[in-house]
Write a protein that holds these residues in place. Structure first.
Motif, PDB file in Angstrom:
ATOM      1  N   ASN A  19       0.526  -1.102   0.187  1.00 38.53           N
ATOM      2  CA  ASN A  19      -0.044  -0.203  -0.176  1.00 38.53           C
ATOM      3  C   ASN A  19       0.808   1.427  -0.057  1.00 38.53           C
ATOM      4  O   ASN A  19       0.113   2.703  -0.897  1.00 38.53           O
ATOM      5  CB  ASN A  19      -1.334  -0.381   1.200  1.00 38.53           C
ATOM      6  CG  ASN A  19      -2.035  -0.960   1.478  1.00 38.53           C
ATOM      7  OD1 ASN A  19      -1.724  -1.864   1.005  1.00 38.53           O
ATOM      8  ND2 ASN A  19      -2.887  -0.740   0.404  1.00 38.53           N
ATOM      9  N   LEU A  20       1.612   1.177   0.808  1.00 40.50           N
ATOM     10  CA  LEU A  20       2.645   2.604   0.846  1.00 40.50           C
ATOM     11  C   LEU A  20       3.196   2.496  -0.427  1.00 40.50           C
ATOM     12  O   LEU A  20       3.830   4.085  -0.685  1.00 40.50           O
ATOM     13  CB  LEU A  20       4.247   1.331   2.240  1.00 40.50           C
ATOM     14  CG  LEU A  20       3.571   1.831   2.901  1.00 40.50           C
ATOM     15  CD1 LEU A  20       4.791   1.630   4.021  1.00 40.50           C
ATOM     16  CD2 LEU A  20       2.482   3.650   3.651  1.00 40.50           C
ATOM     17  N   GLU A  21       3.725   1.319  -1.141  1.00 40.59           N
ATOM     18  CA  GLU A  21       4.614   1.476  -2.033  1.00 40.59           C
ATOM     19  C   GLU A  21       3.284   2.074  -3.357  1.00 40.59           C
ATOM     20  O   GLU A  21       4.037   3.164  -4.669  1.00 40.59           O
ATOM     21  CB  GLU A  21       4.999   0.428  -2.674  1.00 40.59           C
ATOM     22  CG  GLU A  21       6.159  -0.349  -2.292  1.00 40.59           C
ATOM     23  CD  GLU A  21       6.288  -1.624  -2.548  1.00 40.59           C
ATOM     24  OE1 GLU A  21       6.359  -1.988  -3.536  1.00 40.59           O
ATOM     25  OE2 GLU A  21       7.637  -1.944  -1.849  1.00 40.59           O
ATOM     26  N   ALA A  22       2.152   2.000  -3.238  1.00 41.69           N
ATOM     27  CA  ALA A  22       1.125   2.753  -4.101  1.00 41.69           C
ATOM     28  C   ALA A  22       0.852   3.615  -3.823  1.00 41.69           C
ATOM     29  O   ALA A  22       0.050   4.420  -4.386  1.00 41.69           O
ATOM     30  CB  ALA A  22      -0.259   1.784  -4.236  1.00 41.69           C
ATOM     31  N   GLY A  23       1.208   4.441  -3.128  1.00 46.41           N
ATOM     32  CA  GLY A  23       1.318   5.718  -2.503  1.00 46.41           C
ATOM     33  C   GLY A  23       0.257   6.537  -1.097  1.00 46.41           C
ATOM     34  O   GLY A  23       0.072   7.353  -0.839  1.00 46.41           O
ATOM     35  N   GLU A  24      -0.006   5.086  -0.692  1.00 45.63           N
ATOM     36  CA  GLU A  24      -1.546   4.998   0.872  1.00 45.63           C
ATOM     37  C   GLU A  24      -0.498   6.190   1.936  1.00 45.63           C
ATOM     38  O   GLU A  24       1.088   5.289   2.347  1.00 45.63           O
ATOM     39  CB  GLU A  24      -1.311   4.173   1.211  1.00 45.63           C
ATOM     40  CG  GLU A  24      -2.711   4.095  -0.057  1.00 45.63           C
ATOM     41  CD  GLU A  24      -3.448   2.484   0.238  1.00 45.63           C
ATOM     42  OE1 GLU A  24      -4.116   2.838   1.578  1.00 45.63           O
ATOM     43  OE2 GLU A  24      -4.393   1.562  -0.241  1.00 45.63           O
ATOM     44  N   ASP A  25      -0.509   6.608   2.911  1.00 39.23           N
ATOM     45  CA  ASP A  25       0.306   6.922   4.120  1.00 39.23           C
ATOM     46  C   ASP A  25      -0.977   6.245   5.570  1.00 39.23           C
ATOM     47  O   ASP A  25      -1.658   6.030   5.345  1.00 39.23           O
ATOM     48  CB  ASP A  25      -0.078   8.434   4.292  1.00 39.23           C
ATOM     49  CG  ASP A  25       0.621   8.793   5.764  1.00 39.23           C
ATOM     50  OD1 ASP A  25       1.147   8.081   6.561  1.00 39.23           O
ATOM     51  OD2 ASP A  25       0.269   9.733   5.678  1.00 39.23           O
TER      52      ASP A  25
END
Length: 99
Positions: free
Chosen positions: A18-24
């Motif tokens: 999820n982080l790699e996809a841009g989520e915080d």
């Protein structure tokens, strides 16, 4: 963090995607939960999209997902934004969370 379920451990182990996809992503230990908070939709899970569309999850008594309901009522949206902002401010960023 307090003891957690195998499911939460599994979620934590995959959060890098999820982080790699841009989520915080942040985590909220129970001891950081503000006192007296009341959750929208009687405490059901919900997701807030673009600060304007909450989707409330519905589950059967065994916890199986039955689907989600998008709610557009302005008061409900405002309450979801308020609760999200309050909890976000006390949650721990994923990189700092070591279960």
């Amino acid at each position: 963090m307090e003891p957690h379920s195998q499911y939460v451990g599994w979620e934590h182990s995959l959060t890098h995607l999820n982080l790699e996809a841009g989520e915080d992503i942040r985590w909220l230990p129970r001891d950081r939960m503000p006192q007296g908070i009341t959750f929208p939709a009687d405490g059901n899970d919900w997701w807030l999209y673009d600060d304007r569309l909450p989707a409330f999850g519905h589950f059967d008594p065994e916890g199986r997902a039955l689907g989600s309901e998008i709610v557009e009522d302005a008061d409900t949206v405002a309450e979801c934004v308020r609760v999200r902002d309050l909890l976000w401010s006390v949650a721990i960023p994923h990189a700092e969370c070591k279960p």
